[in-house]
Design a protein around this motif. Sequence first.
Motif, mmCIF file in Angstrom:
data_model
loop_
_atom_site.group_PDB
_atom_site.id
_atom_site.type_symbol
_atom_site.label_atom_id
_atom_site.label_comp_id
_atom_site.label_asym_id
_atom_site.label_seq_id
_atom_site.Cartn_x
_atom_site.Cartn_y
_atom_site.Cartn_z
ATOM 1 N N GLY A 171 -12.792 -84.714 -41.768
ATOM 2 C CA GLY A 171 -12.502 -83.918 -40.541
ATOM 3 C C GLY A 171 -11.457 -84.791 -39.862
ATOM 4 O O GLY A 171 -10.474 -84.326 -39.258
ATOM 5 N N ARG A 172 -11.588 -86.084 -39.760
ATOM 6 C CA ARG A 172 -10.767 -86.928 -39.105
ATOM 7 C C ARG A 172 -9.395 -87.215 -39.854
ATOM 8 O O ARG A 172 -8.298 -87.243 -39.166
ATOM 9 C CB ARG A 172 -11.630 -88.345 -38.929
ATOM 10 C CG ARG A 172 -12.406 -88.617 -38.018
ATOM 11 C CD ARG A 172 -13.065 -89.830 -37.993
ATOM 12 N NE ARG A 172 -14.380 -89.702 -36.778
ATOM 13 C CZ ARG A 172 -15.119 -90.794 -36.976
ATOM 14 N NH1 ARG A 172 -15.194 -91.719 -37.854
ATOM 15 N NH2 ARG A 172 -16.324 -90.970 -36.020
ATOM 16 N N TYR B 241 -7.981 -84.840 -41.341
ATOM 17 C CA TYR B 241 -7.324 -83.560 -41.158
ATOM 18 C C TYR B 241 -7.048 -83.253 -39.581
ATOM 19 O O TYR B 241 -6.259 -82.402 -39.104
ATOM 20 C CB TYR B 241 -8.100 -82.356 -41.548
ATOM 21 C CG TYR B 241 -8.109 -82.045 -43.070
ATOM 22 C CD1 TYR B 241 -7.020 -81.162 -43.518
ATOM 23 C CD2 TYR B 241 -9.274 -82.466 -44.003
ATOM 24 C CE1 TYR B 241 -6.928 -81.057 -44.836
ATOM 25 C CE2 TYR B 241 -9.071 -82.231 -45.161
ATOM 26 C CZ TYR B 241 -8.092 -81.699 -45.798
ATOM 27 O OH TYR B 241 -8.025 -81.296 -47.003
ATOM 28 N N MET C 222 -8.914 -83.445 -36.798
ATOM 29 C CA MET C 222 -9.736 -82.630 -35.858
ATOM 30 C C MET C 222 -10.092 -83.604 -34.525
ATOM 31 O O MET C 222 -10.153 -84.716 -34.857
ATOM 32 C CB MET C 222 -11.001 -82.217 -36.601
ATOM 33 C CG MET C 222 -11.053 -81.318 -37.588
ATOM 34 S SD MET C 222 -12.598 -80.819 -38.363
ATOM 35 C CE MET C 222 -12.312 -79.693 -39.474
ATOM 36 N N SER C 223 -10.131 -83.000 -33.265
ATOM 37 C CA SER C 223 -10.603 -83.573 -32.177
ATOM 38 C C SER C 223 -12.044 -83.752 -32.506
ATOM 39 O O SER C 223 -12.691 -83.249 -32.863
ATOM 40 C CB SER C 223 -10.002 -82.727 -30.982
ATOM 41 O OG SER C 223 -10.810 -81.722 -31.034
ATOM 42 N N ARG C 224 -12.516 -84.580 -31.443
ATOM 43 C CA ARG C 224 -13.931 -85.188 -31.398
ATOM 44 C C ARG C 224 -14.775 -83.786 -31.123
ATOM 45 O O ARG C 224 -15.724 -83.485 -31.806
ATOM 46 C CB ARG C 224 -14.062 -86.097 -30.235
ATOM 47 C CG ARG C 224 -13.393 -87.328 -30.628
ATOM 48 C CD ARG C 224 -13.943 -88.455 -29.507
ATOM 49 N NE ARG C 224 -15.335 -88.821 -29.722
ATOM 50 C CZ ARG C 224 -15.871 -89.658 -28.896
ATOM 51 N NH1 ARG C 224 -15.058 -90.371 -28.048
ATOM 52 N NH2 ARG C 224 -17.083 -90.097 -29.191
ATOM 53 N N TRP C 225 -14.172 -82.908 -30.373
ATOM 54 C CA TRP C 225 -14.904 -81.695 -29.933
ATOM 55 C C TRP C 225 -15.305 -80.618 -31.142
ATOM 56 O O TRP C 225 -15.998 -80.145 -31.664
ATOM 57 C CB TRP C 225 -14.635 -80.940 -28.751
ATOM 58 C CG TRP C 225 -14.976 -79.634 -28.586
ATOM 59 C CD1 TRP C 225 -14.216 -78.312 -28.672
ATOM 60 C CD2 TRP C 225 -16.237 -78.899 -28.417
ATOM 61 N NE1 TRP C 225 -15.096 -77.358 -28.374
ATOM 62 C CE2 TRP C 225 -16.316 -77.617 -28.045
ATOM 63 C CE3 TRP C 225 -17.517 -79.784 -28.197
ATOM 64 C CZ2 TRP C 225 -17.304 -77.154 -27.898
ATOM 65 C CZ3 TRP C 225 -18.738 -79.139 -28.085
ATOM 66 C CH2 TRP C 225 -18.525 -77.865 -27.643
ATOM 67 N N THR C 226 -13.949 -80.577 -31.624
ATOM 68 C CA THR C 226 -13.812 -79.785 -32.916
ATOM 69 C C THR C 226 -14.721 -80.300 -34.152
ATOM 70 O O THR C 226 -15.257 -79.608 -34.755
ATOM 71 C CB THR C 226 -12.377 -79.643 -33.464
ATOM 72 O OG1 THR C 226 -11.482 -79.024 -32.054
ATOM 73 C CG2 THR C 226 -12.430 -78.562 -34.615
ATOM 74 N N LEU C 227 -14.667 -81.738 -34.206
ATOM 75 C CA LEU C 227 -15.526 -82.401 -35.304
ATOM 76 C C LEU C 227 -16.786 -82.129 -35.134
ATOM 77 O O LEU C 227 -17.570 -81.737 -35.986
ATOM 78 C CB LEU C 227 -15.070 -83.712 -35.333
ATOM 79 C CG LEU C 227 -15.635 -84.732 -36.436
ATOM 80 C CD1 LEU C 227 -14.951 -84.046 -37.805
ATOM 81 C CD2 LEU C 227 -15.389 -86.023 -36.273
ATOM 82 N N ARG D 28 -18.154 -79.577 -33.448
ATOM 83 C CA ARG D 28 -18.441 -78.123 -33.371
ATOM 84 C C ARG D 28 -18.432 -77.565 -35.013
ATOM 85 O O ARG D 28 -19.284 -76.561 -35.137
ATOM 86 C CB ARG D 28 -17.201 -77.394 -32.451
ATOM 87 C CG ARG D 28 -17.607 -76.033 -32.455
ATOM 88 C CD ARG D 28 -16.840 -75.275 -31.323
ATOM 89 N NE ARG D 28 -15.324 -75.447 -31.574
ATOM 90 C CZ ARG D 28 -14.623 -74.968 -32.393
ATOM 91 N NH1 ARG D 28 -15.123 -73.732 -33.018
ATOM 92 N NH2 ARG D 28 -13.422 -75.133 -32.484
ATOM 93 N N LYS D 29 -17.656 -78.054 -35.756
ATOM 94 C CA LYS D 29 -17.463 -77.532 -36.991
ATOM 95 C C LYS D 29 -18.255 -78.277 -38.102
ATOM 96 O O LYS D 29 -18.332 -77.723 -39.177
ATOM 97 C CB LYS D 29 -15.916 -77.380 -37.420
ATOM 98 C CG LYS D 29 -15.205 -76.279 -36.374
ATOM 99 C CD LYS D 29 -13.850 -75.810 -36.907
ATOM 100 C CE LYS D 29 -13.180 -74.822 -36.258
ATOM 101 N NZ LYS D 29 -11.894 -74.403 -36.761
#
Length: 275
Positions: free
Chosen positions: A175-176, A178, A180-185, A187-188
């Motif tokens: 995820g990192r 790709y 992703m922000s910390r919140w998106t990481l 949440r998903k």
Amino acid sequence: MTAFDIATTRIARRVKSRRPLPRLSFRGLIPYALPLSVLVVWQALASFGVISDRVMPAPTAVVTAFWDQLLSGDLIRDIGISTARALGGLVVGGLLGLALGIANGVSRLSEEVTDTTLQMLRTIPHLAMIPLVILWFGIGEESKLFLTSLGVLFPVYLNTFHGVRNVDRGLIEMGRIYGMSRWTLFRKVVFPGALPSIFVGLRYALGIMWLTLIVSESIATSSGIGHMANEAREFMMTDVVVLSLLIYAALGKLADVIARALERRALAWNPAYAR
């Protein structure tokens, strides 16, 4: 091709196109085989006088008590009050445990600040705090809410913390990569990965919730299932006492069924929870 062959072919196609008749399956009755067997044996022993009515009334007597309490309207009122108390403790303690578990699972600093204190509090039997809780809150609804919330908090906290910490690190790194922000990481990836452990904590907390409620409702209460059981004990109404225990068991089973249904729905993406 003759007319007979054509007719035979059409009949064969119709037979093949018909859906097979559903097979009778008794597999769904397996979970209820043991309880039904216990009821049958219980009724037989009570009918033949092996078990005294003072010790354990017959199931038919419990059913009669249930019907009498239902007609009086007290049963519905007591069940509603006890359910509201249980849900209040579940919401307060569950949300607090969830928040602490996520915070300590994500942040090492938060873990260092609060985890030691939480572990020390966890080792104190919350039911042993009843005298102190009465001094703090009296015998009103606040004491029952506090005890129920405290009982629910720690199972949810521990399992949430375990779930967050045991999310696959490879997925987090991906995820990192790709971007992703910390919140998106969270949440998903992190939160969905922790959900199985969170639901385990929820199901365990539900059992402690009802256990705590049974004890807390014995504290000079004037309503609820615990009050019904205490009042029946004073008048030696064993059938109503047994009825109260069965109602607690039924409510606990209903809560677990709802939790499992939510678990299957929330984790439908997980092959381990696929039907």
